[in-house]
Design an enzyme around this catalytic site. Structure first.
Site, mmCIF file in Angstrom:
data_model
loop_
_atom_site.group_PDB
_atom_site.id
_atom_site.type_symbol
_atom_site.label_atom_id
_atom_site.label_comp_id
_atom_site.label_asym_id
_atom_site.label_seq_id
_atom_site.Cartn_x
_atom_site.Cartn_y
_atom_site.Cartn_z
ATOM 1 C CG HIS A 68 -2.027 -0.998 1.111
ATOM 2 N ND1 HIS A 68 -1.806 -2.350 1.269
ATOM 3 C CD2 HIS A 68 -3.340 -0.869 0.804
ATOM 4 C CE1 HIS A 68 -2.938 -3.004 1.071
ATOM 5 N NE2 HIS A 68 -3.885 -2.136 0.788
ATOM 6 N N PRO A 69 0.427 2.241 -0.764
ATOM 7 C CG PRO A 69 -0.841 3.727 -2.050
ATOM 8 C CD PRO A 69 -0.776 2.278 -1.614
ATOM 9 C CB SER A 85 -4.042 4.009 -4.628
ATOM 10 O OG SER A 85 -3.859 2.714 -4.132
ATOM 11 C CD GLU A 88 -8.796 2.732 -2.352
ATOM 12 O OE1 GLU A 88 -9.419 1.768 -2.828
ATOM 13 O OE2 GLU A 88 -7.615 2.660 -1.978
ATOM 14 C CD GLN A 89 -3.161 8.319 -1.114
ATOM 15 O OE1 GLN A 89 -2.784 9.421 -0.737
ATOM 16 N NE2 GLN A 89 -2.384 7.258 -1.080
ATOM 17 C CG PHE A 120 -1.507 4.942 9.235
ATOM 18 C CD1 PHE A 120 -1.744 4.582 10.550
ATOM 19 C CD2 PHE A 120 -2.498 5.622 8.541
ATOM 20 C CE1 PHE A 120 -2.957 4.885 11.162
ATOM 21 C CE2 PHE A 120 -3.705 5.930 9.147
ATOM 22 C CZ PHE A 120 -3.932 5.564 10.456
ATOM 23 C CB ILE A 121 -3.294 0.046 6.353
ATOM 24 C CG1 ILE A 121 -1.953 -0.466 5.814
ATOM 25 C CG2 ILE A 121 -4.424 -0.264 5.360
ATOM 26 C CD1 ILE A 121 -1.573 0.033 4.462
HETATM 27 N N1 GUN Z 1 -2.846 3.341 2.440
HETATM 28 C C1 GUN Z 1 -3.476 3.636 3.554
HETATM 29 N N2 GUN Z 1 -4.802 3.658 3.391
HETATM 30 C C2 GUN Z 1 -5.022 3.349 2.108
HETATM 31 C C3 GUN Z 1 -6.215 3.209 1.330
HETATM 32 O O1 GUN Z 1 -7.358 3.356 1.756
HETATM 33 N N3 GUN Z 1 -6.015 2.874 0.054
HETATM 34 C C4 GUN Z 1 -4.767 2.683 -0.468
HETATM 35 N N4 GUN Z 1 -4.675 2.339 -1.719
HETATM 36 N N5 GUN Z 1 -3.659 2.820 0.230
HETATM 37 C C5 GUN Z 1 -3.786 3.141 1.515
#
Ligand code: GUN
Length: 171
Positions: A68-69, A85, A88-89, A120-121
């Site tokens: 994940h980025p 992504s 989402e961002q 961090f996710i």
């Molecule tokens: N890294 C942290 N949160 C996210 C997310 O919701 N989507 C993606 N692609 N990367 C994340």
């Protein structure tokens, strides 16, 4: 847009092609879930995908987390994110940060990565910028075990929303 019935009839390569993006840079989750078809409904498919992820060795789960980025990170600023992504961002407002906000994200991303060894996710589609920053601060003192399992839970939410998008459902 495929229906579930269509997905259930795809061969393994096509199924993985259609669902491979649900878990970031990790088409193996879809590939290894394919033998369990047919799926009764979207919830059954999502649960089966998540079970595949949960059954994987921790080292493989770590690679998935690390795929994940960073939120508001270097890849985002270089427009080098996957389509999902990027969406989402943007939905969390991370593409419209002030210089101060960007510096705060960078500080917290760096501190989090240094402490845990993975990014961090959080499911960015379910959290606005302020909630994400607050969660980064609150979660930083946690144990690595708790953060590892929280990351997997957030990845399941990310996959759910990506699956809803694919099936054109609202959340
Ligand atoms: N890294 C942290 N949160 C996210 C997310 O919701 N989507 C993606 N692609 N990367 C994340």
């Amino acid at each position: 847009m495929p229906t579930l019935a269509t997905l259930n009839h795809l061969d393994r390569a096509a199924f993985t092609g259609a669902l491979g993006h649900l878990f970031e840079h990790s088409p193996w989750v879809a590939d290894e879930t394919w033998p369990q078809r047919p799926f009764r409904d979207a919830a059954h498919l999502h649960a089966a995908l998540c079970a595949t992820m949960r059954a994987a060795a921790p080292a493989r789960q770590l690679v998935l987390i690390r795929a994940h980025p960073d939120l508001a990170g270097r890849l985002a600023r270089q427009n080098a994110l996957t389509a999902e992504s990027t969406r989402e961002q943007a939905s969390a407002g991370l593409n419209r940060l002030t210089d101060d906000e960007l510096a705060e994200f960078q500080r917290l991303n760096t501190a989090y990565l240094a402490r845990f060894g993975f990014p961090f996710i959080i499911c960015a589609r379910l959290n606005a910028k302020s909630a994400i920053l607050a969660a980064m601060q609150t979660r930083l003192p946690n144990t690595a075990e708790l953060e590892f399992s929280t990351a997997l839970g957030e990845i399941e939410k990310i996959a759910q929303i990506r699956l809803n998008d694919l099936l054109e459902k609202t959340t």
